[in-house]
Design a protein around this motif. Structure first.
Motif, PDB file in Angstrom:
ATOM      1  N   UNK A  81      -8.753   7.958   0.462  1.00 41.49           N
ATOM      2  CA  UNK A  81      -8.253   6.804   1.210  1.00 41.49           C
ATOM      3  C   UNK A  81      -6.883   7.046   1.818  1.00 41.49           C
ATOM      4  N   UNK A  82      -5.968   7.630   1.052  1.00 45.47           N
ATOM      5  CA  UNK A  82      -4.618   7.872   1.572  1.00 45.47           C
ATOM      6  C   UNK A  82      -4.665   8.813   2.770  1.00 45.47           C
ATOM      7  N   UNK A  83      -5.454   9.868   2.675  1.00 44.04           N
ATOM      8  CA  UNK A  83      -5.585  10.810   3.780  1.00 44.04           C
ATOM      9  C   UNK A  83      -6.242  10.149   4.996  1.00 44.04           C
ATOM     10  N   UNK A  84      -7.241   9.318   4.733  1.00 47.52           N
ATOM     11  CA  UNK A  84      -7.921   8.626   5.810  1.00 47.52           C
ATOM     12  C   UNK A  84      -6.962   7.721   6.580  1.00 47.52           C
ATOM     13  N   UNK A  85      -6.209   6.898   5.863  1.00 47.55           N
ATOM     14  CA  UNK A  85      -5.273   6.003   6.544  1.00 47.55           C
ATOM     15  C   UNK A  85      -4.165   6.787   7.246  1.00 47.55           C
ATOM     16  N   UNK A  86      -3.711   7.871   6.640  1.00 48.50           N
ATOM     17  CA  UNK A  86      -2.716   8.721   7.299  1.00 48.50           C
ATOM     18  C   UNK A  86      -3.272   9.284   8.603  1.00 48.50           C
ATOM     19  N   UNK A  87      -4.531   9.701   8.585  1.00 48.41           N
ATOM     20  CA  UNK A  87      -5.161  10.246   9.787  1.00 48.41           C
ATOM     21  C   UNK A  87      -5.329   9.173  10.862  1.00 48.41           C
ATOM     22  N   UNK A  88      -5.654   7.947  10.474  1.00 51.20           N
ATOM     23  CA  UNK A  88      -5.830   6.886  11.470  1.00 51.20           C
ATOM     24  C   UNK A  88      -4.506   6.460  12.081  1.00 51.20           C
ATOM     25  N   UNK A 121       7.078  -2.194  -4.134  1.00 51.74           N
ATOM     26  CA  UNK A 121       6.839  -2.147  -5.583  1.00 51.74           C
ATOM     27  C   UNK A 121       5.830  -1.052  -5.963  1.00 51.74           C
ATOM     28  N   UNK A 122       6.104   0.170  -5.570  1.00 52.54           N
ATOM     29  CA  UNK A 122       5.290   1.339  -5.920  1.00 52.54           C
ATOM     30  C   UNK A 122       3.855   1.281  -5.404  1.00 52.54           C
ATOM     31  N   UNK A 123       3.612   0.499  -4.362  1.00 57.39           N
ATOM     32  CA  UNK A 123       2.279   0.426  -3.765  1.00 57.39           C
ATOM     33  C   UNK A 123       2.421   0.616  -2.259  1.00 57.39           C
ATOM     34  N   UNK A 124       1.456   1.305  -1.658  1.00 60.22           N
ATOM     35  CA  UNK A 124       1.461   1.529  -0.218  1.00 60.22           C
ATOM     36  C   UNK A 124       0.477   0.553   0.427  1.00 60.22           C
ATOM     37  N   UNK A 125       0.965  -0.145   1.443  1.00 55.03           N
ATOM     38  CA  UNK A 125       0.157  -1.088   2.218  1.00 55.03           C
ATOM     39  C   UNK A 125       0.026  -0.534   3.636  1.00 55.03           C
ATOM     40  N   UNK A 126      -1.199  -0.494   4.144  1.00 55.99           N
ATOM     41  CA  UNK A 126      -1.467  -0.035   5.507  1.00 55.99           C
ATOM     42  C   UNK A 126      -1.717  -1.276   6.354  1.00 55.99           C
ATOM     43  N   UNK A 127      -0.851  -1.504   7.338  1.00 56.75           N
ATOM     44  CA  UNK A 127      -0.955  -2.738   8.113  1.00 56.75           C
ATOM     45  C   UNK A 127      -1.358  -2.464   9.560  1.00 56.75           C
ATOM     46  N   UNK A 128      -2.059  -3.452  10.123  1.00 57.20           N
ATOM     47  CA  UNK A 128      -2.542  -3.413  11.497  1.00 57.20           C
ATOM     48  C   UNK A 128      -2.352  -4.816  12.064  1.00 57.20           C
ATOM     49  N   UNK A 129      -1.200  -5.053  12.718  1.00 54.45           N
ATOM     50  CA  UNK A 129      -0.815  -6.380  13.195  1.00 54.45           C
ATOM     51  C   UNK A 129      -1.158  -6.543  14.673  1.00 54.45           C
ATOM     52  N   UNK A 130      -1.897  -7.586  14.986  1.00 51.93           N
ATOM     53  CA  UNK A 130      -2.288  -7.877  16.359  1.00 51.93           C
ATOM     54  C   UNK A 130      -1.692  -9.216  16.776  1.00 51.93           C
ATOM     55  N   UNK A 131      -1.189  -9.279  17.988  1.00 51.85           N
ATOM     56  CA  UNK A 131      -0.639 -10.533  18.508  1.00 51.85           C
ATOM     57  C   UNK A 131      -1.743 -11.459  19.007  1.00 51.85           C
ATOM     58  N   UNK A 138      -4.490  -3.228   4.320  1.00 51.63           N
ATOM     59  CA  UNK A 138      -5.324  -2.567   3.320  1.00 51.63           C
ATOM     60  C   UNK A 138      -4.415  -1.986   2.249  1.00 51.63           C
ATOM     61  N   UNK A 139      -4.873  -2.010   1.002  1.00 55.14           N
ATOM     62  CA  UNK A 139      -4.139  -1.366  -0.089  1.00 55.14           C
ATOM     63  C   UNK A 139      -5.067  -1.160  -1.272  1.00 55.14           C
ATOM     64  N   UNK A 140      -4.648  -0.296  -2.184  1.00 54.76           N
ATOM     65  CA  UNK A 140      -5.427  -0.042  -3.387  1.00 54.76           C
ATOM     66  C   UNK A 140      -4.913  -0.939  -4.503  1.00 54.76           C
ATOM     67  N   UNK A 141      -5.840  -1.647  -5.157  1.00 53.88           N
ATOM     68  CA  UNK A 141      -5.468  -2.554  -6.243  1.00 53.88           C
ATOM     69  C   UNK A 141      -5.185  -1.775  -7.519  1.00 53.88           C
ATOM     70  N   UNK A 142      -4.729  -2.485  -8.524  1.00 54.75           N
ATOM     71  CA  UNK A 142      -4.414  -1.862  -9.811  1.00 54.75           C
ATOM     72  C   UNK A 142      -5.631  -1.185 -10.431  1.00 54.75           C
ATOM     73  N   UNK A 143      -6.823  -1.740 -10.183  1.00 52.60           N
ATOM     74  CA  UNK A 143      -8.030  -1.166 -10.764  1.00 52.60           C
ATOM     75  C   UNK A 143      -8.729  -0.157  -9.840  1.00 52.60           C
TER      76      UNK A 143
END
Length: 166
Positions: A81-88, A121-131, A138-143
């Protein structure tokens, strides 16, 4: 004498309680807590395989909403997932990621959007903001689940405030 004093005390407490809760409420999803705007009109949940929480702030269909969903079936093109979002989010090709999956995701979420990452807080959030359209985070949950947040009215600050307590 006691009744008027008691009534005034109750009225003051009621007004104080209303003033404190009008700003934000807490929504629980995937074992985490989120601060969402107060006074929703409808709150609904579809469990089982869909696992969606929907909070509506308007009677109009498809307007003024926040949704939470688990997106473990997102096609990441064979990479993590991290690589995928980095690539996008970048123009560089990442070994092991199917380019067709990346381009498909970009056409839906990245084109015409302000996109990037937040580290909160030690979590990475991938954001896509549209006007103009819905915005996504998107982010990975604790589980370990991939969580997607969606809203047609929250801006970047609104999403950040919402996830700050998760």
């Amino acid at each position: 004498m006691k009744k008027p004093a008691l009534l005034m005390a109750l009225a003051f407490i009621s007004l104080s309680a209303c003033a404190q809760t009008a700003q934000n409420i807490t929504a629980a999803y995937a074992g985490m807590k989120f601060r969402v705007p107060g006074s929703p009109l409808i709150v609904g949940s579809i469990g089982a395989n869909n696992d969606i929480l929907l909070i509506k702030y308007s009677d109009a269909i498809g307007k003024r909403y926040i949704s939470f969903s688990t997106e473990n079936t997102l096609e990441t093109g064979g990479c993590g997932r991290a690589e995928f979002f980095e690539a996008t989010l970048s123009e560089k090709e990442i070994y092991g990621c199917d380019q067709a999956s990346i381009e498909s995701f970009r056409s839906v979420f990245v084109q015409g959007a302000d996109a990037g990452t937040w580290k909160i807080a030690n979590r990475v959030y991938y954001y896509f903001m549209s006007a103009q359209d819905s915005s996504f985070v998107f982010f990975q949950s604790k589980d370990g689940n991939l969580i997607k947040l969606e809203s047609d009215f929250l801006d970047s600050d609104g999403f950040r405030q919402m996830v700050a307590g998760s």
